[in-house]
Design a protein around this motif. Sequence first.
Motif: not given
Length: 210
Positions: A155-156, A160-161, A169-171, A187-188
């Motif tokens: 999860l961490w 972090h990714g 800016g990729s996401l 995150v969710g």
Amino acid sequence: MDQDRPLRERLIDVGAELVMSEGTGALGLREIARRAGVSHGAPRRYFPTHQALLSAIARRGFADLGERFAQAAAGARESAPRERVRAIGCAYVGYALEHPGMFELMFRHDLLDSAGQTPSDEPRLRESTLPLFALLVALVGRCGAADPSVTTAALWANWHGVAQLWHWGSLPLVLGEDGVAGVERLVGAAVDAHLGGVLPGPAHDGGVPA
């Protein structure tokens, strides 16, 4: 900067301000000493190596992140354990996006593995980081995960990714959106992916350990 503060703390203050405003590339001993108003050799009295000073600055970052974790968990204390995990995740990614320079410094392996670089009367940087991981492991365990340490590590890594790819800016590009709401959804989604199908029983529903 408060000139009445002990020099050691002033040097850390200056370093923290530099990494927040200009990134890790600005963290030279000479520049930190200059901005603190002391000779370039003065930091050596407190920090025998450059890495020792960087470790002390990074510990400041982990202390700040720990406070954010505590505030996030407190704000979600009446919620289910999974919601507290989600709140901590939002705090983690939020800190990374707000302070990318400090975030980068905090996870430098050469500082985390700082044997011999820190005075014997000070904790190594890894001793400042492990309690935050342990806190999250305990909370993930209360969600009913079969292997809380591995689940927390995965999860961490996911969070972090998200932080890195959002910062670059990729996401925002692939999702076609930018802003806090998009970060919180990611995150969710990570929480649901790693804790999906895990339903906490009564024994697992507890608060975040102090």
